[in-house]
Design an enzyme around this catalytic site. Sequence first.
Site, PDB file in Angstrom:
ATOM      1  CG  ASP A 294      56.782  90.397  43.274  1.00  0.00           C
ATOM      2  OD1 ASP A 294      55.868  89.329  42.700  1.00  0.00           O
ATOM      3  OD2 ASP A 294      56.930  91.615  42.614  1.00  0.00           O
TER       4      ASP A 294
HETATM    5  C1  NOJ Z   1      55.644  89.441  39.782  1.00  0.00           C
HETATM    6  C2  NOJ Z   1      54.870  90.659  39.756  1.00  0.00           C
HETATM    7  O1  NOJ Z   1      56.128  91.661  40.308  1.00  0.00           O
HETATM    8  C3  NOJ Z   1      54.010  90.791  40.743  1.00  0.00           C
HETATM    9  O2  NOJ Z   1      53.232  92.160  40.316  1.00  0.00           O
HETATM   10  C4  NOJ Z   1      52.798  89.855  40.535  1.00  0.00           C
HETATM   11  O3  NOJ Z   1      51.799  90.173  41.162  1.00  0.00           O
HETATM   12  C5  NOJ Z   1      53.580  88.642  40.962  1.00  0.00           C
HETATM   13  N1  NOJ Z   1      54.604  88.214  39.945  1.00  0.00           N
HETATM   14  C6  NOJ Z   1      52.588  87.295  40.743  1.00  0.00           C
HETATM   15  O4  NOJ Z   1      52.334  87.092  39.412  1.00  0.00           O
END
Ligand code: NOJ
Length: 736
Positions: A294
Site C-alpha cells: 500500500d
Molecule cells: C491507500 C489505500 O489504502 C489503498 O486502498 C489505495 O489503493 C492506495 N492508497 C492507492 O491510492
Amino acid sequence: MTMKRMKTLLAVACLACGGTAVFPAEEQPLYRNPSESVEVRVADLLSRMTLQEKILQLNQYILGENSNVNNIGEINSSFIPGLGSYIYFNSDARLRNEIQRKELEVSRLGIPLLFGFDVIHGFRTIFPIPLAQSCSWNADLVRQSCAVAAREARMSGVDWTFSPMIDVARDGRWGRVAEGYGEDPYTNGVFAVAAVQGYQGDSLTGSGSVAACLKHYVGYGMSQGGRDYEATDISAQALWDTYLIPYEMGIRAGAATLMSAFNDIGGTPATANHYLLTEVLRNKWGFSGVVVTDWNAVEQLMSQGVAADRKEAACKAFMAGADLDMKDFCFKDHLEALVTEGKVPLARIDSAVARILALKFRLGLFEQPYTVEVPDAKRVLLPAYKEVCRQLAEESMVLLKNEAGTLPLRKKNVAVIGPMADDRENLLGSWSAQGRVEDVEGSIYENLRAELGPEARVTYARGCAFDGTDRSGFREARKVARKADVVVVCLGEKKSWSGENASRSTLALPAIQEELLAEVAKEGKPVVLVLSNGRPLELCRVEPLCDAIVEMWQPGIVGGKALAGILSGRVNPSGKLAITFPWFTGQIPLYYNSRQSARPLQGKYQDQPTVPLYEFGHGLSYTSFEYGDLQLSADTIRRGEKLKVEVRVTNTGKVDGKETVHWFVRDPVCSIARPVKELKCFEKRTIRQGESQTFCFEIDPERDLSFVDSDGNRFLEPGTYYVMVKDKRVCIELLE
Ligand code: NOJ
C-alpha cells in the site's frame, strides 16, 4: 549512425505504432515475439536486464494530480526512466501516452510502463459504493459494473485497478466499511470473484479489461476501534476462518494482483509479513501474481516500529514477499546495496521482476503500449453503462421499515426535506475515481418531482446542513411539512465521512439531523426517512419517528432516479443488508456469524438491547414471500457425496418482486466452536405475483460443512449439521 543504434530506433518506432516486427525475424529477441508463451518471454527479457533495470521495475510512482487527500503527493507530470509503474491520476489517455512514449524512447529494452488507479465503484460512470452493491445480492450485476468500469478505465489509460477491497468489516466506525462487501467472509468472497471476472474478463489484453487487485491483505477491517491504520489483533483462527476466506476465493478466480495492508497483526505489519505474503499466499495457495504494497507502507514500517531506517524497511518488506513498492522508493533506493551485502538474493529480485513483467505481457503492453485516444462521448458514460448503474442502484437499496404500507407513495402532495434532499455531490460516495458532480443525474428532490409528474405537488426545504448547530431552517421545514400529505426526510453522510482515513466515533447522524427529523415529525404527517450513507447507522432515536425507512446508500450517478422509482412504486425494492445495523454504537462488534456464548441467556447489556435493530439479510419488499418447509434429497450424506436442500418460495403479494434466499449452515457440536450460523450460498430471482419457485442448495460436504483450523488445515467431522433459511431449519447427518 551505427547499425545497432539504427535497430534501436527502428524498434522504438515500431513500438510507438504498437507494432511488433522490431528486428529481422532471425534477430528478434524471444521476448518480443507475441507467439511465445509469457514464461518464455519473461525468462528471455529477464536474462537481458541489468540489476539496476530490474530494481527500477519494482517501484511505482504517481503521475498527474493526486486527487486522494489521504495520499498527499506532489503533482507529477514528468517521469523517471525505467520505472515499473505509475498511479495514473488522470481522466484521459493523453498524459499516459506522452509518458509511455518518453519511456519507450529511452528504455534500452523497450519495457512499457504499467498504469494503475483506484477504480473502486466505477471510473467515470460511478456505481453504488461496494457496501451497497453487496446488498443487491446480485453478483452478475456487480460483475457487469466492474466490466463497465474496466472498459472506461482502460480506454482512459488505466491498465490496473486497485480493487476489489474484500476486507471483512464488522465495525461501522471504520470509514472503509463503505469500500467492501460487508461483514461476511463468504459474501466478500462471492463479490470478489464477480469483481475479478468483471475487471479482467477472459483476457487482460485489449480495451475491455484491467488487472484486478485484491486488497488489503489482510485483516485491515479489524483496525482497533474502527480507527484507520491502527494495529489489529486477530487470532490465527479468526484469520483463517474469516479474514483469509475472500482472498483465497479471489485468488482462485484468477486475480492478477494483490495489495498488502497497512495494519500490523499482533506486531507484524502486513507489509513485512513473511507468513502471510510468502508461506500462505505463494507456498500454500500458489499465487503467482504481483504483490504491491500500500501507499508508503514500506517506509511506514519505521512508524510501526519494526524498521530503523528505509533500508531495513525495504529489506523486510521485500524479503517478506512484496514485489512492487508503492510510492516511497525504498526498493529503488536500497535494493542494490542489499543485494551487494548479500541480504537480498538475486533470485528474489528475479522472481519479483518476473511477476511484474508477466503482468505487462499478459496485459499486452509490449504489443500495444499506448491507449487509443477516444473522445469522452465514445468512452465514458455511455447509455448502456448507465443502465447497469441504474439496475445496481435499484437492487442495492434496502427498504428497512414500511409500516402500514406507507410506501410506495400514494399521496401526490409530498414534502422533500433535509440536507441530502437536493444534494448531488454526496450521492457519488467516497473513492469516486474520475466521477464528477455534473455527471450525477439529479438530486433526490429533482428525481422525485420528475417521477411523480406535473399533477403532483412536490415541495422542498433543506432544514439544516449535514452538521453544525444552525437551526434557522427548521421553521421553513415544518411549514413545508405542514402543507404536505407525506414527508420524505433525506438525511445522511457527506461522502468524505467514509472511505480512507474517515473513521467516526459513533454511527449516529449528527444531532442536528436527528433534531430536524424530530421537528418535522411534530407535524404529524407520515414520515419516510431516506438515508444516504457509507456505513451502518445508529437509528435508535429516529426509527420510532418514521413510518418507513429506505437505505439508499451512496448510490452513484443515477441513484436519484433509482430511489424515485422505489418511492413511487415503479420499482419494487429487493436489497437486503450485508451488514448488521445495531441499535447503538456501543453494541459493536455485532455481526450475525458470531460464536455461541457460554451462557446464551445471560451476559447481556443491562442498559441496551443486545439484538440488532436490523440484522444481516434484513430487507423488505412491496410484496410478500412465503417460504415452505425445507426439503432434503436425503437425511444422511457421506464425504464425496452431494445432497440437495430445496425450499419453495411463493410471492403471495400483489406485485412481482425479487427475492434473495440465503442458505446458512451450523455445526452445533464440533471440536472447535463454530458460528451460530454461516452463509454458504445465496440466490436472487424474480418471482412473479402469485408464482412459486423452488430454490435449491446443493451441499458439498468438503466445501460447505468443513471448517478450517488455525493453521489453515481443513477438517470435516461426522455428525449433525443444521441447514437454515429464514426461520426454517433441517438437520442432516454426515456419516463416517
Ligand atoms: C491507500 C489505500 O489504502 C489503498 O486502498 C489505495 O489503493 C492506495 N492508497 C492507492 O491510492
